[in-house]
Design an enzyme around this catalytic site. Structure first.
Site, PDB file in Angstrom:
ATOM      1  N   HIS A  37       0.868  -2.342  -4.128  1.00  0.00           N
ATOM      2  CA  HIS A  37       0.895  -1.082  -4.879  1.00  0.00           C
ATOM      3  C   HIS A  37       2.252  -1.031  -5.597  1.00  0.00           C
ATOM      4  O   HIS A  37       3.249  -1.553  -5.085  1.00  0.00           O
ATOM      5  CB  HIS A  37       0.784   0.059  -3.860  1.00  0.00           C
ATOM      6  CG  HIS A  37       0.624   1.415  -4.439  1.00  0.00           C
ATOM      7  ND1 HIS A  37       1.674   2.141  -4.949  1.00  0.00           N
ATOM      8  CD2 HIS A  37      -0.471   2.207  -4.578  1.00  0.00           C
ATOM      9  CE1 HIS A  37       1.237   3.317  -5.374  1.00  0.00           C
ATOM     10  NE2 HIS A  37      -0.065   3.371  -5.156  1.00  0.00           N
TER      11      HIS A  37
ATOM     12  N   GLN B  14      -2.262   2.462   3.575  1.00  0.00           N
ATOM     13  CA  GLN B  14      -3.720   2.368   3.704  1.00  0.00           C
ATOM     14  C   GLN B  14      -4.134   1.846   5.080  1.00  0.00           C
ATOM     15  O   GLN B  14      -5.316   1.580   5.297  1.00  0.00           O
ATOM     16  CB  GLN B  14      -4.295   1.447   2.617  1.00  0.00           C
ATOM     17  CG  GLN B  14      -4.026   1.908   1.213  1.00  0.00           C
ATOM     18  CD  GLN B  14      -4.749   3.222   0.856  1.00  0.00           C
ATOM     19  OE1 GLN B  14      -5.678   3.642   1.540  1.00  0.00           O
ATOM     20  NE2 GLN B  14      -4.310   3.860  -0.213  1.00  0.00           N
TER      21      GLN B  14
HETATM   22  N1  PLP Z   1       1.146   1.930  -0.929  1.00  0.00           N
HETATM   23  C1  PLP Z   1      -0.179   1.904  -0.967  1.00  0.00           C
HETATM   24  C2  PLP Z   1      -0.907   0.677  -0.477  1.00  0.00           C
HETATM   25  C3  PLP Z   1      -0.884   3.002  -1.463  1.00  0.00           C
HETATM   26  O1  PLP Z   1      -2.212   2.974  -1.517  1.00  0.00           O
HETATM   27  C4  PLP Z   1      -0.162   4.141  -1.917  1.00  0.00           C
HETATM   28  C5  PLP Z   1      -0.848   5.279  -2.501  1.00  0.00           C
HETATM   29  O2  PLP Z   1      -1.930   5.187  -3.029  1.00  0.00           O
HETATM   30  C6  PLP Z   1       1.223   4.108  -1.826  1.00  0.00           C
HETATM   31  C7  PLP Z   1       1.845   3.003  -1.337  1.00  0.00           C
HETATM   32  C8  PLP Z   1       2.048   5.272  -2.264  1.00  0.00           C
HETATM   33  O3  PLP Z   1       1.834   6.366  -1.435  1.00  0.00           O
HETATM   34  P1  PLP Z   1       2.466   7.783  -1.783  1.00  0.00           P
HETATM   35  O4  PLP Z   1       2.002   8.101  -3.182  1.00  0.00           O
HETATM   36  O5  PLP Z   1       1.871   8.693  -0.760  1.00  0.00           O
HETATM   37  O6  PLP Z   1       3.929   7.653  -1.687  1.00  0.00           O
END
Ligand code: PLP
Length: 415
Positions: free
Chosen positions: A121, A201
């Site tokens: 991500h 996730q």
């Molecule tokens: N990492 C992964 C694998 C995610 O799916 C997400 C959000 O979709 C994030 C990080 C970021 O999470 P947040 O927006 O809650 O900080």
């Protein structure tokens, strides 16, 4: 009655009508819905006990502090951390990863290397890009191969004494791949690297024992695990936290302040500068207790069953639809990415929304992975404890409607 049918009664939003149809919420990987217990805990806090935490000795101040720290204990117990000092409240995974990337980033030297993977991500990629750029370090990526696995042989070749940090997702938010993080951590530690896992996730879907995983840092979000937005946590080994400089500076993260120098507070408060999101963290603790009561082994079984059902239904009703990610439900979480040939992912999502089916479409904050898969976008259906087979049936019918609507257009285009 299975888990989805039983638990959905706890989620008031799931009785909503959207565009004339009962809501079918299949966008839990972006953010989960909240059970009444969480909603009530947040409003009860504001109705009865709101005050700032760790500051005031009046009754409300003490009640607020007590609830905030009790939430930390609930989250600690949920992820199997040894002590509450190892749990830093953040606004989510993004903030947790930035905290580590900034703190460790300051210690990087030119030529040092950070290893991520192609399926990260953006929030586990950009903070490392920035740290590397600032310090002249080099960013390397573990390739994705086959149905969406990390190439561990290539990982071995990337590892070297120059590797300072290995930062990978525990579970992919697009393909659902459950990465072999214990093996990754073991191999990274052999060359002396630190290991950060992005658990955004994973924590909502898998039974977890953080100590057994072998990582050094683990970041996750409350809002993806039934808690409020603005909540999340970073877990880290106590000795690392003690040695690390703070990320944000200001009130409450200090023990003593003089005009020209200050001394930091104990962990975890050293990393929680300013007024935290007290209400959300309290709700986060209630969400952790709710999941603990359901039992994460049962949650995992429920989602595995849904995943298998969804894959079988998609393959039998829509065999032309390309599916992505591991086909073995044992190696994958409840995330189903797909495309309808000839129809843009956004159009698919828009047509599904007309029948009340909420899915996400786009690159899901993983542009490098989509580049690797040679796809501009995918549609993603994702599950949680309240998802039922009826939700998946609604998705399958919705896709039939997409094909009906675009069928004539596609034929005309082809002719
Ligand atoms: N990492 C992964 C694998 C995610 O799916 C997400 C959000 O979709 C994030 C990080 C970021 O999470 P947040 O927006 O809650 O900080």
């Amino acid at each position: 009655m299975n888990m989805g049918e039983k638990t959905r009664r706890d989620f008031p939003i799931l009785s909503r009508i959207v565009n004339g149809h009962p809501l079918v919420y299949l966008d839990s990987a972006a953010s989960s819905q909240k059970p009444l217990a969480v909603i009530e805990a947040v409003s009860r806090y504001y109705e009865t006990s709101h005050a700032n935490v760790h500051r005031s000795i009046h009754t409300l101040g003490e009640e607020a502090t007590e609830r905030y720290e009790a939430a930390r204990d609930a989250v600690r117990a949920f992820v199997g951390a040894r002590s509450r000092e190892e749990i830093i409240f953040t606004r989510g995974t993004t903030e947790g990863i930035n905290l580590v990337a900034q703190a460790v980033g300051r210690t990087l030297k030119p030529g040092d290397e950070i290893i991520v993977s192609e399926l990260e991500h953006h929030s586990n990629l950009i903070p490392w890009q920035m740290a590397c750029r600032d310090r002249g370090a080099v960013l390397r990526a573990i390739p994705v191969v086959g149905e969406g696995y990390l190439d561990l042989d290539a990982f071995d070749r990337l590892l070297s004494p120059r590797t300072r940090v290995v930062a990978v997702a525990h579970v992919s938010n697009v393909l659902g791949t459950i990465n072999p993080v214990t093996q990754i951590a073991e191999r990274a530690h052999r060359v002396g690297a630190l290991v950060l896992l992005d658990g955004a996730q994973a924590v909502p879907h898998l039974p977890l024992d953080l100590n057994a995983l072998g990582a050094d840092f683990y970041a996750f979000s409350g809002h993806k695990m039934l808690g409020p937005t603005g909540s999340g946590a970073l877990w880290a080994r106590r000795q690392l936290l003690d040695a690390m400089p703070p990320f944000l500076a200001g009130g409450e993260m200090i023990r003593e302040v003089h005009l020209r120098r200050s001394e930091w507070n104990e962990v975890p408060w050293k990393f929680e500068a300013g007024t935290p999101d007290i209400a959300s963290s309290i709700g986060f603790g209630v969400a952790a207790d709710y999941l603990r009561e359901l039992g994460m082994d049962r949650v995992r079984e429920h989602e595995k069953e849904l995943l298998t059902y969804a894959l079988v239904q998609l393959m039998s009703n829509h065999p032309e639809i390309p599916l992505y990610g591991p086909l073995d439900a044992g190696l994958r979480s409840g995330v189903v990415p797909f495309n309808v040939p000839g129809v843009h992912a956004h159009d698919v999502a828009q047509v599904l929304d007309r029948s009340g089916v909420a899915v996400r479409a786009g690159h899901h904050c993983t542009m490098p992975l989509h580049e690797r898969l040679d796809l501009p976008a995918t549609v993603r259906a994702s599950f949680n404890v309240y998802t039922t087979k009826a939700d998946i049936d609604a998705l399958i019918s919705g896709i039939t409607e997409v094909k009906r609507l675009f069928g004539g257009f596609l034929k005309a285009g082809a002719g």
